[in-house]
Motif scaffolding. Sequence first.
Motif, PDB file in Angstrom:
ATOM      1  N   GLU A   1       0.830  -1.212   0.000  1.00 38.95           N
ATOM      2  CA  GLU A   1       0.000   0.000   0.000  1.00 38.95           C
ATOM      3  C   GLU A   1       0.863   1.260   0.000  1.00 38.95           C
ATOM      4  OE1 GLU A   1      -2.377  -1.259   3.194  1.00 38.95           O
ATOM      5  OE2 GLU A   1      -0.958  -0.714   4.752  1.00 38.95           O
ATOM      6  N   PRO A   2       0.412   2.274  -0.727  1.00 35.81           N
ATOM      7  CA  PRO A   2       1.173   3.523  -0.767  1.00 35.81           C
ATOM      8  C   PRO A   2       0.915   4.365   0.472  1.00 35.81           C
ATOM      9  CG  PRO A   2      -0.824   3.733  -2.087  1.00 35.81           C
ATOM     10  CD  PRO A   2      -0.809   2.325  -1.544  1.00 35.81           C
ATOM     11  N   ASN A   3       1.928   5.111   0.898  1.00 35.69           N
ATOM     12  CA  ASN A   3       1.722   6.134   1.927  1.00 35.69           C
ATOM     13  C   ASN A   3       2.593   7.339   1.601  1.00 35.69           C
ATOM     14  OD1 ASN A   3       4.344   5.576   2.848  1.00 35.69           O
ATOM     15  ND2 ASN A   3       3.615   4.116   4.373  1.00 35.69           N
ATOM     16  N   LYS A   4       2.534   8.358   2.421  1.00 36.12           N
ATOM     17  CA  LYS A   4       3.245   9.603   2.126  1.00 36.12           C
ATOM     18  C   LYS A   4       4.754   9.417   2.123  1.00 36.12           C
ATOM     19  CE  LYS A   4      -0.458  12.579   3.837  1.00 36.12           C
ATOM     20  NZ  LYS A   4      -0.869  13.587   4.841  1.00 36.12           N
ATOM     21  N   ASN A   5       5.229   8.396   2.835  1.00 30.26           N
ATOM     22  CA  ASN A   5       6.672   8.164   2.922  1.00 30.26           C
ATOM     23  C   ASN A   5       7.179   7.138   1.920  1.00 30.26           C
ATOM     24  OD1 ASN A   5       6.872   9.928   5.174  1.00 30.26           O
ATOM     25  ND2 ASN A   5       6.118   8.295   6.513  1.00 30.26           N
ATOM     26  N   GLY A   6       6.302   6.638   1.055  1.00 33.20           N
ATOM     27  CA  GLY A   6       6.734   5.661   0.060  1.00 33.20           C
ATOM     28  C   GLY A   6       5.780   4.490  -0.043  1.00 33.20           C
ATOM     29  N   THR A   7       6.201   3.349   0.477  1.00 33.88           N
ATOM     30  CA  THR A   7       5.419   2.117   0.377  1.00 33.88           C
ATOM     31  C   THR A   7       5.453   1.394   1.712  1.00 33.88           C
ATOM     32  OG1 THR A   7       6.098   1.904  -1.936  1.00 33.88           O
ATOM     33  CG2 THR A   7       5.109  -0.035  -0.921  1.00 33.88           C
ATOM     34  N   ARG A   8       4.362   0.799   2.051  1.00 32.01           N
ATOM     35  CA  ARG A   8       4.289  -0.024   3.253  1.00 32.01           C
ATOM     36  C   ARG A   8       3.877  -1.432   2.830  1.00 32.01           C
ATOM     37  NH1 ARG A   8       0.091   0.901   8.327  1.00 32.01           N
ATOM     38  NH2 ARG A   8       1.232  -0.298   9.898  1.00 32.01           N
ATOM     39  N   VAL A   9       4.646  -2.431   3.236  1.00 27.30           N
ATOM     40  CA  VAL A   9       4.344  -3.826   2.910  1.00 27.30           C
ATOM     41  C   VAL A   9       4.022  -4.552   4.210  1.00 27.30           C
ATOM     42  CG1 VAL A   9       5.153  -5.948   1.832  1.00 27.30           C
ATOM     43  CG2 VAL A   9       5.907  -3.742   0.933  1.00 27.30           C
TER      44      VAL A   9
ATOM     45  N   ASP B   1      -0.114 -20.814  -5.610  1.00 27.61           N
ATOM     46  CA  ASP B   1      -0.950 -19.905  -6.382  1.00 27.61           C
ATOM     47  C   ASP B   1      -1.104 -18.576  -5.637  1.00 27.61           C
ATOM     48  OD1 ASP B   1      -1.481 -21.455  -8.601  1.00 27.61           O
ATOM     49  OD2 ASP B   1      -3.157 -22.484  -7.647  1.00 27.61           O
ATOM     50  N   LEU B   2      -1.034 -17.496  -6.396  1.00 28.69           N
ATOM     51  CA  LEU B   2      -1.251 -16.158  -5.848  1.00 28.69           C
ATOM     52  C   LEU B   2      -2.422 -15.511  -6.570  1.00 28.69           C
ATOM     53  CD1 LEU B   2       2.441 -14.822  -5.846  1.00 28.69           C
ATOM     54  CD2 LEU B   2       1.269 -16.029  -4.007  1.00 28.69           C
ATOM     55  N   ARG B   3      -3.311 -14.869  -5.817  1.00 32.53           N
ATOM     56  CA  ARG B   3      -4.396 -14.067  -6.390  1.00 32.53           C
ATOM     57  C   ARG B   3      -4.076 -12.605  -6.116  1.00 32.53           C
ATOM     58  NH1 ARG B   3      -8.588 -17.834  -7.105  1.00 32.53           N
ATOM     59  NH2 ARG B   3      -7.446 -19.686  -7.746  1.00 32.53           N
ATOM     60  N   VAL B   4      -3.942 -11.814  -7.160  1.00 32.38           N
ATOM     61  CA  VAL B   4      -3.544 -10.413  -7.030  1.00 32.38           C
ATOM     62  C   VAL B   4      -4.749  -9.527  -7.283  1.00 32.38           C
ATOM     63  CG1 VAL B   4      -1.893  -8.656  -7.758  1.00 32.38           C
ATOM     64  CG2 VAL B   4      -1.281 -11.075  -7.925  1.00 32.38           C
ATOM     65  N   SER B   5      -4.991  -8.593  -6.374  1.00 34.47           N
ATOM     66  CA  SER B   5      -6.110  -7.656  -6.509  1.00 34.47           C
ATOM     67  C   SER B   5      -5.568  -6.242  -6.350  1.00 34.47           C
ATOM     68  CB  SER B   5      -7.167  -7.944  -5.442  1.00 34.47           C
ATOM     69  OG  SER B   5      -8.131  -6.916  -5.392  1.00 34.47           O
ATOM     70  N   SER B   6      -5.927  -5.349  -7.287  1.00 36.73           N
ATOM     71  CA  SER B   6      -5.489  -3.947  -7.203  1.00 36.73           C
ATOM     72  C   SER B   6      -6.700  -3.036  -7.074  1.00 36.73           C
ATOM     73  CB  SER B   6      -4.671  -3.558  -8.435  1.00 36.73           C
ATOM     74  OG  SER B   6      -5.516  -3.435  -9.571  1.00 36.73           O
ATOM     75  N   ILE B   7      -6.478  -1.920  -6.380  1.00 36.31           N
ATOM     76  CA  ILE B   7      -7.544  -0.922  -6.250  1.00 36.31           C
ATOM     77  C   ILE B   7      -6.895   0.452  -6.146  1.00 36.31           C
ATOM     78  CG2 ILE B   7      -7.713  -0.991  -3.714  1.00 36.31           C
ATOM     79  CD1 ILE B   7     -10.800  -0.858  -4.107  1.00 36.31           C
ATOM     80  N   PRO B   8      -7.450   1.455  -6.846  1.00 36.09           N
ATOM     81  CA  PRO B   8      -6.845   2.795  -6.780  1.00 36.09           C
ATOM     82  C   PRO B   8      -7.179   3.491  -5.464  1.00 36.09           C
ATOM     83  CG  PRO B   8      -8.776   2.813  -8.205  1.00 36.09           C
ATOM     84  CD  PRO B   8      -8.569   1.387  -7.800  1.00 36.09           C
ATOM     85  N   THR B   9      -6.184   4.148  -4.864  1.00 35.47           N
ATOM     86  CA  THR B   9      -6.406   4.956  -3.658  1.00 35.47           C
ATOM     87  C   THR B   9      -5.906   6.371  -3.931  1.00 35.47           C
ATOM     88  OG1 THR B   9      -4.258   4.605  -2.589  1.00 35.47           O
ATOM     89  CG2 THR B   9      -5.924   2.886  -2.287  1.00 35.47           C
ATOM     90  N   LEU B  10      -6.063   7.231  -2.943  1.00 39.41           N
ATOM     91  CA  LEU B  10      -5.685   8.633  -3.113  1.00 39.41           C
ATOM     92  C   LEU B  10      -4.197   8.796  -3.411  1.00 39.41           C
ATOM     93  CD1 LEU B  10      -7.828  10.833  -2.815  1.00 39.41           C
ATOM     94  CD2 LEU B  10      -6.763  11.484  -0.657  1.00 39.41           C
ATOM     95  N   LEU B  11      -3.353   7.931  -2.818  1.00 40.28           N
ATOM     96  CA  LEU B  11      -1.905   8.063  -2.944  1.00 40.28           C
ATOM     97  C   LEU B  11      -1.313   7.138  -4.001  1.00 40.28           C
ATOM     98  CD1 LEU B  11      -1.005   8.265   0.854  1.00 40.28           C
ATOM     99  CD2 LEU B  11      -1.171  10.151  -0.766  1.00 40.28           C
ATOM    100  N   GLY B  12      -2.140   6.322  -4.635  1.00 40.84           N
ATOM    101  CA  GLY B  12      -1.647   5.372  -5.626  1.00 40.84           C
ATOM    102  C   GLY B  12      -2.388   4.052  -5.508  1.00 40.84           C
ATOM    103  N   GLU B  13      -1.959   3.074  -6.273  1.00 46.93           N
ATOM    104  CA  GLU B  13      -2.646   1.782  -6.273  1.00 46.93           C
ATOM    105  C   GLU B  13      -2.213   0.935  -5.078  1.00 46.93           C
ATOM    106  OE1 GLU B  13      -3.637  -0.091 -10.378  1.00 46.93           O
ATOM    107  OE2 GLU B  13      -1.683   0.872 -10.580  1.00 46.93           O
ATOM    108  N   LYS B  14      -3.199   0.265  -4.486  1.00 48.35           N
ATOM    109  CA  LYS B  14      -2.918  -0.686  -3.426  1.00 48.35           C
ATOM    110  C   LYS B  14      -3.133  -2.095  -3.968  1.00 48.35           C
ATOM    111  CE  LYS B  14      -4.342  -2.596   0.972  1.00 48.35           C
ATOM    112  NZ  LYS B  14      -5.062  -2.470   2.246  1.00 48.35           N
ATOM    113  N   LEU B  15      -2.218  -3.013  -3.630  1.00 48.22           N
ATOM    114  CA  LEU B  15      -2.332  -4.405  -4.026  1.00 48.22           C
ATOM    115  C   LEU B  15      -2.541  -5.282  -2.801  1.00 48.22           C
ATOM    116  CD1 LEU B  15       0.592  -4.909  -6.591  1.00 48.22           C
ATOM    117  CD2 LEU B  15      -1.783  -4.357  -7.084  1.00 48.22           C
ATOM    118  N   VAL B  16      -3.382  -6.290  -2.950  1.00 51.73           N
ATOM    119  CA  VAL B  16      -3.492  -7.353  -1.952  1.00 51.73           C
ATOM    120  C   VAL B  16      -3.267  -8.672  -2.674  1.00 51.73           C
ATOM    121  CG1 VAL B  16      -4.960  -8.553  -0.314  1.00 51.73           C
ATOM    122  CG2 VAL B  16      -5.048  -6.072  -0.448  1.00 51.73           C
TER     123      VAL B  16
END
Length: 597
Positions: free
Chosen positions: A221-229, A284-299
Amino acid sequence: MTSPQDHNSHQGMRRAQRPRLVGEVLITDGHITEDQLSKALVDQKTAGRMLGELLVDQGMISGGTLVQSLAKCLGVRGVQLRHGLMDPSLLNLIGAEEAERLKAIPLFRVHDTLTVAMCEPQSLPTIDRLSELTGLEIRPVLALQDNILEFVHKYADGDVDVDAFLTSLAESDVEVVEREQVDEGPTTDLDHMVEGSPIVNLVNVALLTAVKDKASDIHIEPNKNGTRVRYRIDGSLRDLMNPPPGMHAAIVSRMKIIGKMDIAEKRLPQEGRVRIVAEGREIDLRVSSIPTLLGEKLVIRILDKQNLHVRMEDLGFRPEALEGFQRTLKLSHGMVLVTGPTGSGKTTTLYSALDLLRSPELNIVTVEDPVEYQLDLINQIQVHEAIGLDFARTLRSILRQDPDVIMIGEIRDQETAGVAVQAALTGHGVLATLHTNDAPGAIARLVDMGIEPYLLSSAINGVVAQRLARTICSSCTMKYYPSEMVLQDAMIPEMAGRAFRKGAGCASCHDSGFQGRMGIYEFMEVTPELRRLIYRNAPTHTLRGLLHSQGQLSLREEGVRLAIDQHTSLEEVIRVTQVDDNEGPGDERSGNVEVAA
């Protein structure tokens, strides 16, 4: 004066408290033989080195094995340092020079306690010095000196040099089985970033760490300081890493490429799927993306067959409930429901039921969204609502395929419920999941969906309601005495003054006190008396009353038994069996847990 008995006991205590030698521990745990130890001791005299280091260099044991064996000798926790296990910014609390001198490095901080890896965790002067520098309580754990100094040097600048560190990691640790074929075209700076090994290896580290730690999901997920995993273990999210600013778009693009998603589309949610090889097995991996205010978040959902326990005996049913559930499943026709909230293990229970039933003599068909695990001798269908292949339409088609058993991933609407009940009434076995809070509430939910009670009373054979409770970490288990309010909520006030167990929190469980999860199951077998009540459309609390009179335990009562048996804590049981505050326990159609006193 001391008696002879006291003298003997003191002598015994002194003998019992003698520190164990690392060679003894390695032999006891089966890592080396006595002959190997004898040879190593001879070599040690010649080389003048530490025995453990010599065994590692000779390839007899690994560094991780040495750490754990030394930790047993000292009576502390051992850890092998790796990227993602520690917060690099904490090195600033003591400074790189002091960390190198003390041969210690901070791992993580929880409130006012700082967990520090030390090569001499029993050294009180070092612990006092660390406490003086940080102003925090120090919790020491053991790590090898070379391992500590390696990471002190890597993090000496106060930040992770991700490019330098990740480039050194082997990309083969995680192999994408089916790579996306990207059309050649003009490249951009982003393309170069994605193709660069640091980004590839950063994604691989996240995937590999999550697989090793048995995580169910990774959040990028994006945040103001970069990326948080972060990743989810045992139902709780935990920080994995914080890549430097400027990498988020490249990380997202890398995951989208291997997940066969459109990297140019950033405004709409997308879904993808990829199969990787990690730890020597396909996942197997299921990848889901969704747009947020700071950029795209992946789960990223991790579907690891090794974590799928399909043997019904391994799920955690009490013997009486397991016997009733298996008896119900083996009936030639009728419906069996598995209920509970999202993430409560319903799919695993259904797969265990299919594992019990599957054979060459039966035609078993499933309709799922999505198909999470592939099973032999089972015909599995994945719904695709975008083209009109929904649950109801698929079910009607399945009925023309001569099925013996049908598994429905979820009953979501009136049409699906109606087709499922008709299938159960016309000689088919039907397994399905439903979102209700307890077993009796499933009847009310289906009636609310428009199923006539007289049809439901003939179709339904049994209902399982379940939750997943975290189990106590074996490395930090301790006694405690629950408060009076907790005992009241658990419906066992008479046990005031009795000691229960919980986890104190340690490095092994990320200071949570829990490691792993187990199921809490409530099974409702539809007896002739219960069938008559369903036929008369009796309210939920009446069904519960009959079950209670027959000795049926509620979900909370089942969970409390697990806490009494020291598998989990009372607070955890109360948390996962909580009644929805929006609906009262006497609501005739709420489907809520009404706990019997």
